[in-house]
Motif scaffolding. Structure first.
Motif, mmCIF file in Angstrom:
data_model
loop_
_atom_site.group_PDB
_atom_site.id
_atom_site.type_symbol
_atom_site.label_atom_id
_atom_site.label_comp_id
_atom_site.label_asym_id
_atom_site.label_seq_id
_atom_site.Cartn_x
_atom_site.Cartn_y
_atom_site.Cartn_z
ATOM 1 N N VAL A 43 1.633 -2.078 9.871
ATOM 2 C CA VAL A 43 1.090 -0.786 10.219
ATOM 3 C C VAL A 43 0.812 -0.408 8.239
ATOM 4 O O VAL A 43 1.388 0.010 7.873
ATOM 5 N N CYS A 44 -0.923 -0.581 8.072
ATOM 6 C CA CYS A 44 -0.862 -0.076 6.075
ATOM 7 C C CYS A 44 -1.782 1.202 6.961
ATOM 8 O O CYS A 44 -2.547 1.593 7.745
ATOM 9 N N THR A 45 -1.490 2.483 5.917
ATOM 10 C CA THR A 45 -1.986 3.675 6.114
ATOM 11 C C THR A 45 -3.281 3.604 5.569
ATOM 12 O O THR A 45 -3.392 4.985 5.798
ATOM 13 N N GLY A 48 -5.257 0.371 8.320
ATOM 14 C CA GLY A 48 -4.556 -0.588 9.855
ATOM 15 C C GLY A 48 -4.587 -1.708 9.435
ATOM 16 O O GLY A 48 -4.092 -2.127 10.995
ATOM 17 N N ALA A 49 -4.482 -2.295 8.942
ATOM 18 C CA ALA A 49 -4.024 -3.640 8.462
ATOM 19 C C ALA A 49 -2.573 -3.815 8.664
ATOM 20 O O ALA A 49 -1.634 -3.194 8.246
ATOM 21 N N GLU A 50 -2.498 -5.392 9.528
ATOM 22 C CA GLU A 50 -0.671 -5.472 9.708
ATOM 23 C C GLU A 50 -0.113 -6.259 8.613
ATOM 24 O O GLU A 50 -0.568 -6.770 7.936
ATOM 25 N N PRO A 64 -2.656 -7.072 2.738
ATOM 26 C CA PRO A 64 -3.320 -8.326 2.093
ATOM 27 C C PRO A 64 -4.855 -7.650 2.214
ATOM 28 O O PRO A 64 -5.736 -8.250 1.948
ATOM 29 N N ARG A 65 -5.056 -6.462 3.236
ATOM 30 C CA ARG A 65 -6.928 -6.334 3.032
ATOM 31 C C ARG A 65 -7.304 -5.425 1.534
ATOM 32 O O ARG A 65 -8.204 -6.053 1.230
ATOM 33 N N HIS A 66 -6.783 -4.228 0.795
ATOM 34 C CA HIS A 66 -7.144 -4.132 -0.192
ATOM 35 C C HIS A 66 -6.237 -3.704 -1.552
ATOM 36 O O HIS A 66 -6.171 -2.658 -2.195
ATOM 37 N N GLY A 67 -4.931 -4.242 -1.099
ATOM 38 C CA GLY A 67 -4.083 -4.087 -1.850
ATOM 39 C C GLY A 67 -3.093 -2.688 -2.712
ATOM 40 O O GLY A 67 -1.995 -2.791 -3.145
ATOM 41 N N ALA A 68 -3.087 -1.834 -1.431
ATOM 42 C CA ALA A 68 -1.368 -1.017 -1.396
ATOM 43 C C ALA A 68 -0.502 -1.614 -1.411
ATOM 44 O O ALA A 68 -0.597 -2.501 -0.526
ATOM 45 N N ARG A 69 0.258 -0.780 -1.757
ATOM 46 C CA ARG A 69 1.808 -1.048 -2.379
ATOM 47 C C ARG A 69 2.238 -0.433 -1.193
ATOM 48 O O ARG A 69 2.091 1.094 -1.494
ATOM 49 N N PRO A 80 -2.804 3.237 -4.565
ATOM 50 C CA PRO A 80 -3.481 3.526 -3.769
ATOM 51 C C PRO A 80 -4.243 2.229 -3.029
ATOM 52 O O PRO A 80 -4.113 1.206 -3.702
ATOM 53 N N PRO A 81 -5.544 2.093 -2.522
ATOM 54 C CA PRO A 81 -6.124 3.120 -1.810
ATOM 55 C C PRO A 81 -5.342 4.270 -0.956
ATOM 56 O O PRO A 81 -5.704 4.577 0.137
ATOM 57 N N ALA A 82 -4.021 3.131 -0.745
ATOM 58 C CA ALA A 82 -3.346 4.401 0.798
ATOM 59 C C ALA A 82 -2.552 5.247 -0.265
ATOM 60 O O ALA A 82 -2.053 5.278 -1.368
HETATM 61 S S1 FES Z 1 -5.811 -1.520 4.959
HETATM 62 FE FE1 FES Z 1 -4.216 -2.080 3.421
HETATM 63 S S2 FES Z 1 -5.194 -1.000 2.010
HETATM 64 FE FE2 FES Z 1 -7.196 -1.536 3.311
#
Ligand code: FES
Length: 106
Positions: A43-45, A48-50, A64-69, A80-82
């Motif tokens: 889960v991405c913090t 919530g993406a997988e 895969p959603r917004h590129g956080a590493r 960021p954005p996490a």
């Molecule tokens: S849900 Fe992972 S960077 Fe937005």
């Protein structure tokens, strides 16, 4: 304390591959990198993406959603954005199986 759970055969994953399994109701992604296994919650913090479906670069997984590493070895957020780390779990090899355990409630 939760039990160790068989995740996957030791030889089933190539380097850079991962598998997601259910550990006591939590989706856990197990990655193989340079012959070693690492486990983080799938889960991405950020939102919530997988995370396991993202692209792996070295020891970092890119959401895969917004590129956080995140570092796959530690769950540490790297960009960021996490802003919060992903939980990471202990892994061991037992009788040819990769095993994982949820130690968050020990
Ligand atoms: S849900 Fe992972 S960077 Fe937005």
């Amino acid at each position: 304390m939760s039990d160790w759970i068989d995740a996957v055969d030791e030889n089933a994953l190539a380097n850079g591959e991962n598998v997601v399994i259910d550990v006591d109701g939590t989706d856990v992604a197990i990655f193989k990198i340079d012959g070693q296994f690492y486990a983080i919650e799938d889960v991405c913090t950020h939102d919530g993406a997988e995370i396991a479906s993202g692209r792996l670069e070295g020891d970092q997984i890119i959401c895969p959603r917004h590129g956080a590493r995140f570092c796959v070895k530690t769950g540490a957020v790297k960009s960021p954005p996490a802003y919060e780390d992903i939980d990471c779990f202990p892994v061991r090899i037992e009788n040819g199986k990769v095993q994982v355990r949820d130690n968050r409630w020990d």
